[in-house]
Motif scaffolding. Structure first.
Motif, mmCIF file in Angstrom:
data_model
loop_
_atom_site.group_PDB
_atom_site.id
_atom_site.type_symbol
_atom_site.label_atom_id
_atom_site.label_comp_id
_atom_site.label_asym_id
_atom_site.label_seq_id
_atom_site.Cartn_x
_atom_site.Cartn_y
_atom_site.Cartn_z
ATOM 1 N N ALA A 24 -16.529 5.092 -11.616
ATOM 2 C CA ALA A 24 -15.475 4.254 -12.279
ATOM 3 C C ALA A 24 -15.301 2.919 -11.501
ATOM 4 O O ALA A 24 -15.313 2.894 -10.076
ATOM 5 N N THR A 25 -14.858 1.912 -12.064
ATOM 6 C CA THR A 25 -14.236 0.766 -11.458
ATOM 7 C C THR A 25 -12.928 0.871 -11.343
ATOM 8 O O THR A 25 -12.188 1.001 -12.266
ATOM 9 N N TRP A 26 -12.422 0.578 -10.023
ATOM 10 C CA TRP A 26 -10.872 0.648 -9.738
ATOM 11 C C TRP A 26 -10.476 -0.821 -9.512
ATOM 12 O O TRP A 26 -11.047 -1.420 -8.732
ATOM 13 N N THR A 27 -9.275 -0.883 -9.978
ATOM 14 C CA THR A 27 -8.388 -2.081 -9.599
ATOM 15 C C THR A 27 -7.094 -1.886 -9.421
ATOM 16 O O THR A 27 -6.489 -0.795 -10.038
ATOM 17 N N THR A 28 -6.283 -2.751 -8.649
ATOM 18 C CA THR A 28 -5.045 -2.624 -8.375
ATOM 19 C C THR A 28 -4.150 -3.921 -8.751
ATOM 20 O O THR A 28 -4.653 -5.080 -8.617
ATOM 21 N N SER A 29 -2.829 -3.719 -9.335
ATOM 22 C CA SER A 29 -2.392 -4.844 -9.768
ATOM 23 C C SER A 29 -1.575 -5.879 -8.597
ATOM 24 O O SER A 29 -1.425 -7.088 -8.762
ATOM 25 N N LYS A 30 -1.402 -5.112 -7.356
ATOM 26 C CA LYS A 30 -1.031 -5.724 -6.379
ATOM 27 C C LYS A 30 -1.623 -5.304 -4.842
ATOM 28 O O LYS A 30 -1.085 -4.223 -4.736
ATOM 29 N N ASP A 31 -2.749 -5.871 -4.496
ATOM 30 C CA ASP A 31 -3.155 -5.327 -3.176
ATOM 31 C C ASP A 31 -2.465 -5.514 -2.160
ATOM 32 O O ASP A 31 -2.670 -4.910 -1.080
ATOM 33 N N GLU A 32 -1.497 -6.300 -2.095
ATOM 34 C CA GLU A 32 -0.431 -6.110 -0.772
ATOM 35 C C GLU A 32 0.287 -5.026 -0.949
ATOM 36 O O GLU A 32 1.007 -4.677 0.273
ATOM 37 N N VAL A 33 0.559 -4.278 -2.030
ATOM 38 C CA VAL A 33 1.399 -2.994 -2.192
ATOM 39 C C VAL A 33 0.298 -1.930 -1.752
ATOM 40 O O VAL A 33 0.623 -0.997 -0.856
ATOM 41 N N ALA A 34 -0.762 -1.743 -2.687
ATOM 42 C CA ALA A 34 -1.484 -0.636 -2.415
ATOM 43 C C ALA A 34 -2.959 -0.979 -3.116
ATOM 44 O O ALA A 34 -3.185 -1.827 -3.855
ATOM 45 N N LEU A 35 -4.262 -0.536 -2.294
ATOM 46 C CA LEU A 35 -5.582 -0.453 -2.578
ATOM 47 C C LEU A 35 -6.192 0.714 -3.118
ATOM 48 O O LEU A 35 -5.364 1.810 -2.651
ATOM 49 N N VAL A 36 -7.258 0.553 -3.653
ATOM 50 C CA VAL A 36 -8.002 1.794 -4.130
ATOM 51 C C VAL A 36 -9.314 1.779 -3.892
ATOM 52 O O VAL A 36 -9.980 0.586 -4.387
ATOM 53 N N LEU A 37 -10.104 2.793 -3.635
ATOM 54 C CA LEU A 37 -11.485 2.918 -3.597
ATOM 55 C C LEU A 37 -12.039 4.201 -4.081
ATOM 56 O O LEU A 37 -11.564 5.210 -3.549
ATOM 57 N N ASN A 38 -12.678 4.302 -5.286
ATOM 58 C CA ASN A 38 -13.238 5.469 -5.678
ATOM 59 C C ASN A 38 -11.990 6.760 -6.001
ATOM 60 O O ASN A 38 -12.279 7.959 -5.426
#
Length: 781
Positions: free
Chosen positions: A406-420
């Protein structure tokens, strides 16, 4: 009136025939011409009293010629009191009937005349009629005469329809014939009324098919439905008007469309004022069919389609291999000779084309109907990790773990990031992690170091102008641990003209009220701040006895809603009701004349009165000059006033009592209560006189703990005991009232004597009570 109209039509036709015949007679020769007929322009006349009607007399001769003989005719009335006549002009005189007789060259004709009362008004009982085809409705018609009498004249009036193809009318009965609109007019006397009639008026007409494909000579039946304003519907297929934009391609009769030639045409169906169209495609040679309208595949999965051509004679031919095949998105689905291969997740449209005809097949490749994410909500600390799982459910009911693709995104990368699906947090805040696959998405809410509860040290604060209050903000987290976040929070004031705030430090600016808001993470708390407002005022003395020329300072204390007290003597407004006896300035009362006066002090919306007596009391005496107590103990001291006349009075409850150190001892109405160890002085004032009482509380000889040095392991705890030995030799366990502190809270913490090791190292525990202290050395391994 209706018969008059009919007679006029007959007369007009007769005159036309006579004129034509006369023209032929003139050509035939000059024969003897004689009068053969006398025709009047009307046989029946209805008039209102006072109205007139002119008749025309026409002579028809043997040669078919005609002549207007009105002025040559003898006119007479058989009842001249009802209607008179002169040169053909009838005048109605009174209600009744009369016969008008016209005589010309021995020929005569008569006209029946009905004279009615004058019609003042003509009213109808319907404004509008809405009829279905072949339905009828009757319009009531009432005449109001000049004498105010009324009559139903529906059968006497002259009725006409503006469109007799849509609706007809006879004596007020209206019958709908076809879809459309008409105006019904009723005339009686000199008055007339109209009624709008709607027949078969529909909101819309709809065909059950908007597009039709036919073979040559093929047919297709269409159903046409009309929807009426009341929401009802009816099949009007056979009643509608059908037409074609190209009759050589296709035509329609009563809803049956037939293909006549190759090409396209538009069939129009009309009913009433509404119409709809049907697109028709006619191929004289073939049409195409496919064995699947839609296909679902997984990546690398295949599906073979079969394309069939139907010839004009009805024979079917498999043209799969010879057709032209295309895909709208070959990166999703590839097609070759009808064989579809799924390439990657997505949608595409596959087309098969043969001999100018095309069919379309919708293709879904690993396109989920919906996605499910687990968990849907996560609470983490900064620098922590978590994992979520994304599951796809497909059209065939199968499921698949698509987390890694899947393709993953975050609304606030300064708070949390996501990969797989692997989430890593960085700083406090809230973020939405979204997983997208096959055009669908699912999301998880991530909270990082966000408190579950935010608490201020006080919900309401009362301070004076230019006075400060340090608010403390505490955050409680899901694991129930708490942190002080005062400086990390965002602070705002609703009215900075009343109170300002910075890092929780609230400063009073001007008298009034403001709301302080503290925000931390996603939460807020509010503190109500009262500036310069008092819940209670208390003067240092409510009764003063002064000698002439003497002064005494009164101290004014304001207590706010939260119970905090402060000196507001200089800020208060002071007033004397008798300045000649005693006046006041900023609480300083000065005696000017013998007598009584009342001093009023006002502050923060509150007022208090002080009674002043000048030259009345000579001295006051207390029952005890010194008192020794233990914490919590009390003693009652009385005060007696001696007046100028030698009389004495116990004024214990009326006197003003004060202590120099309320943390050591408090006093009220002479009752001294020990609050804490130490020495203080209680002062009593009455009528300008004062006396003092020395107070000694908890005079200690020794203060010690049960241990002077301890060794602990991290996480271990121990209870210490503090013992006080008083001057009289008695002992008491003062562990809880003692003040315990740690030199290093990262090594050890202490509360109420309970020591807890928090980290390796050394620290000193200090216990203090009644002005004495002792220390305990703690080693944590």
């Amino acid at each position: 009136m209706a018969s008059r109209t009919l007679w006029n039509k007959i007369l007009t036709a007769w005159l036309a025939v006579a004129l034509i015949a006369g023209s032929f007679a003139s050509v035939a020769g000059a024969a003897t011409v004689t009068l053969s007929k006398l025709i009047l322009s009307a046989s029946d006349v209805t008039l209102e009293i006072g109205s007139t009607f002119t008749l025309t007399a026409t002579g028809v001769y043997s040669d078919s010629s005609t002549k207007n003989v009105t002025v040559y005719t003898d006119w007479s009335s058989e009842n001249a009191a009802v209607a008179s006549v002169y040169n053909g002009t009838i005048t109605a005189k009174t209600e009744g009937t009369a016969t008008i007789v016209a005589v010309y060259e021995d020929m005569s004709q008569s006209v029946n005349v009905i004279v009615t009362k004058k019609v003042k008004a003509l009213t109808k009982d319907a404004q509008t009629l809405n009829l279905r085809k072949n339905d009828s409705a009757t319009i009531g018609l009432t005449a109001t005469y000049s004498d105010n009498s009324t009559e139903n004249v529906a059968d006497k009036a002259d009725w006409t329809s503006s469109n007799e193809k849509v609706a007809t009318v006879v004596n007020g009965k209206v019958t709908g014939l076809s879809s459309g609109t008409a105006v019904i007019t009723a005339q009686y006397g000199s008055k007339s009324v109209t009624v709008d009639v709607n027949v078969e008026i529909v909101n819309r007409v709809e065909a059950d098919k908007k597009q039709v494909s036919l073979l040559l000579q093929g047919t297709q039946s269409i159903t046409l439905t009309a929807t009426y304003p009341d929401g009802t519907t009816r099949n009007v297929t056979s009643e509608a008007k059908w037409s074609s934009s190209d009759d050589e391609v296709a035509g329609a009769v009563n809803g049956v469309i037939k293909g006549y030639g190759s090409g396209t045409a538009t069939i129009t169906a009309e009913y009433g004022t509404k119409k709809t169209t049907i697109s028709v495609d006619v191929d004289k040679t073939m049409k195409l069919g496919v064995d699947a309208d839609s296909v679902f595949l997984h990546v690398a999965q295949t599906r073979q389609l079969k394309l069939t051509a139907v010839n004009a004679d009805g024979n079917e031919t498999d043209v799969t291999a010879s057709a032209t095949w295309t895909s709208s998105n070959e990166s999703v689905a590839f097609v070759n000779k009808g064989l579809i291969t799924g390439v990657k997740s997505g949608t595409a449209t596959v087309k098969g084309t043969y001999n100018g005809k095309t069919v379309e097949i919708a293709v879904d490749v690993d396109t989920p109907r919906y996605l499910d994410i687990n968990p849907s909500k996560i609470t983490l600390k900064a620098k922590e990790k978590a994992e979520v799982k994304l599951t796809a459910t497909y059209a065939d009911g199968s499921t698949e773990d698509v987390t890694s693709i899947a393709t993953w995104t975050t609304s606030k990368d300064e708070v949390a990031l996501v990969l797989n699906g692997q989430i890593v947090t960085f700083s406090m805040g809230a973020a939405v992690i979204k997983g997208t696959y096959g055009g669908k998405s699912a999301s998880v809410s991530v909270s990082v170091d966000l408190p579950s509860k935010l608490t201020a040290s006080s919900k309401s604060v009362s301070i004076g102008v230019e006075e400060d209050y340090q608010a403390v903000l505490t955050a409680q987290y899901a694991d129930e641990h708490t942190d002080t976040v005062t400086e990390a929070a965002t602070w705002t004031s609703s009215d900075e003209s009343k109170a300002t705030v910075k890092d929780g430090l609230i400063t009073g600016v001007a008298q009034g009220t403001a709301t302080i808001t503290a925000s931390f993470g996603e939460m807020t708390v509010k503190i109500t701040v009262n500036v310069g407002l008092a819940a209670e005022l208390e003067p240092s003395s409510r009764l003063l006895s002064l000698s002439l020329g003497n002064s005494e300072q009164v101290k004014l204390t304001a207590t706010d809603a939260s119970g905090v007290s402060r000196d507001v003597t200089a800020e208060a407004k002071w007033l004397s009701n008798k300045p000649t006896v005693a006046d006041v300035k900023k609480g300083l009362v000065t005696a000017y004349g013998q007598g009584n006066a009342t001093i009023t002090a006002t502050y923060g919306g509150q007022s208090v009165a002080i009674t002043v007596r000048v030259d009345q009391v000579t001295k006051i005496e207390v029952s005890d000059l010194s008192v020794s107590l233990k914490t919590g103990g009390s003693a009652q001291v009385k005060v007696v006033a001696t007046f100028v006349d030698g009389k004495t009075l116990d004024v214990t409850n009326q006197a003003d009592w004060a202590t120099t150190a309320f943390r050591i001892a408090t006093v009220k109405s002479g009752k001294i209560t020990a609050a804490g160890p130490g020495k203080t002085t209680v002062t009593v004032k009455y009528a300008g006189k004062s006396a003092k009482v020395a107070v000694d509380v908890d005079t200690l000889k020794y203060y010690q703990t049960n241990e002077v040095s301890i060794t602990l392991k991290v996480g271990q705890q121990m209870k210490l005991t503090a013992t006080a030995t008083y001057a009289d030799g008695s002992e008491a366990d003062v562990t809880v009232p003692s003040l315990w502190t740690s030199s290093k809270i990262t090594v050890v913490t202490v509360k109420d004597g309970i020591v807890k090791a928090t980290g390796k190292g050394k620290a000193t525990i200090t216990a203090a009570f009644a002005g004495k202290n002792t220390k305990v050395i703690v080693t944590v391994k």
